[in-house]
Motif scaffolding. Sequence first.
Motif, PDB file in Angstrom:
ATOM      1  N   ASP A   1     -34.339   1.155 -20.180  1.00  0.00           N
ATOM      2  CA  ASP A   1     -33.663   1.152 -21.470  1.00  0.00           C
ATOM      3  C   ASP A   1     -34.576   1.629 -22.596  1.00  0.00           C
ATOM      4  OD1 ASP A   1     -31.515   0.723 -23.126  1.00  0.00           O
ATOM      5  OD2 ASP A   1     -31.687  -1.456 -23.131  1.00  0.00           O
TER       6      ASP A   1
ATOM      7  N   SER B   1     -34.439   2.373 -27.057  1.00  0.00           N
ATOM      8  CA  SER B   1     -33.720   2.295 -28.335  1.00  0.00           C
ATOM      9  C   SER B   1     -33.847   3.634 -29.027  1.00  0.00           C
ATOM     10  CB  SER B   1     -34.330   1.209 -29.221  1.00  0.00           C
ATOM     11  OG  SER B   1     -34.173  -0.052 -28.625  1.00  0.00           O
TER      12      SER B   1
ATOM     13  N   VAL C   1     -30.431   5.141 -21.443  1.00  0.00           N
ATOM     14  CA  VAL C   1     -30.902   4.378 -20.295  1.00  0.00           C
ATOM     15  C   VAL C   1     -31.261   5.385 -19.208  1.00  0.00           C
ATOM     16  CG1 VAL C   1     -30.372   2.616 -18.586  1.00  0.00           C
ATOM     17  CG2 VAL C   1     -29.406   2.438 -20.899  1.00  0.00           C
TER      18      VAL C   1
ATOM     19  N   LYS D   1     -26.254   5.308 -24.735  1.00  0.00           N
ATOM     20  CA  LYS D   1     -25.635   4.085 -25.239  1.00  0.00           C
ATOM     21  C   LYS D   1     -24.909   4.454 -26.527  1.00  0.00           C
ATOM     22  CE  LYS D   1     -29.494   1.809 -25.488  1.00  0.00           C
ATOM     23  NZ  LYS D   1     -30.501   0.749 -25.679  1.00  0.00           N
TER      24      LYS D   1
ATOM     25  N   SER E   1     -22.775  -0.475 -27.581  1.00  0.00           N
ATOM     26  CA  SER E   1     -23.796   0.109 -26.696  1.00  0.00           C
ATOM     27  C   SER E   1     -23.265   0.357 -25.290  1.00  0.00           C
ATOM     28  CB  SER E   1     -25.040  -0.775 -26.641  1.00  0.00           C
ATOM     29  OG  SER E   1     -25.727  -0.731 -27.854  1.00  0.00           O
TER      30      SER E   1
ATOM     31  N   THR F   1     -22.411   2.463 -22.052  1.00  0.00           N
ATOM     32  CA  THR F   1     -23.160   3.577 -21.463  1.00  0.00           C
ATOM     33  C   THR F   1     -22.184   4.655 -20.982  1.00  0.00           C
ATOM     34  OG1 THR F   1     -23.298   2.316 -19.407  1.00  0.00           O
ATOM     35  CG2 THR F   1     -25.234   2.291 -20.829  1.00  0.00           C
TER      36      THR F   1
ATOM     37  N   ASP G   1     -37.871   0.045 -24.466  1.00  0.00           N
ATOM     38  CA  ASP G   1     -37.676  -1.393 -24.723  1.00  0.00           C
ATOM     39  C   ASP G   1     -38.523  -2.236 -23.773  1.00  0.00           C
ATOM     40  OD1 ASP G   1     -35.891  -0.876 -26.745  1.00  0.00           O
ATOM     41  OD2 ASP G   1     -34.143  -1.004 -25.449  1.00  0.00           O
TER      42      ASP G   1
END
Length: 147
Positions: free
Chosen positions: A32, A34, A61, A76, A81, A83, A147
Amino acid sequence: MHPTVAKWLRMSRAELDDLYRRSSAGNPPNGDTSGTAIVSGTPLTKALAALARLFAWQGKVFDLFAGPDKGILLNKVTPFSLTFIVAKVYKGPSWLDGAETIVIDYSSTSFFARKIRDEIREVEPGVYLGLVWWGKQRLIDFALVRD
């Protein structure tokens, strides 16, 4: 927000391009990340990044199932969020400078995003600067933070 990304939101496109050119491809992230959209050249850059993150795009992701240089990813999107929008991930030449980059290629995986190509380079460990292309036309930049 990651402090490096906050600094990028204050940079011009020329400064971001220079940073991108000086960075190596690095390794694709796994798992993952951001994301932050970067629309440089406007006093509204921070507000646009916040709106994009809230309503449209929160990151990616990555699944590097084929090894450290190949895999797929999902974006996302939406305020939840979710996918969606699959892309292939591999290393190849950048459309900006011809040097090695991590390519995020939607051409064979998404009907709606088939003209989109993203490129990312790892500027510092776990922090990536990205470029978005529509065909050969440059659209915006973005940041990814593992992340």
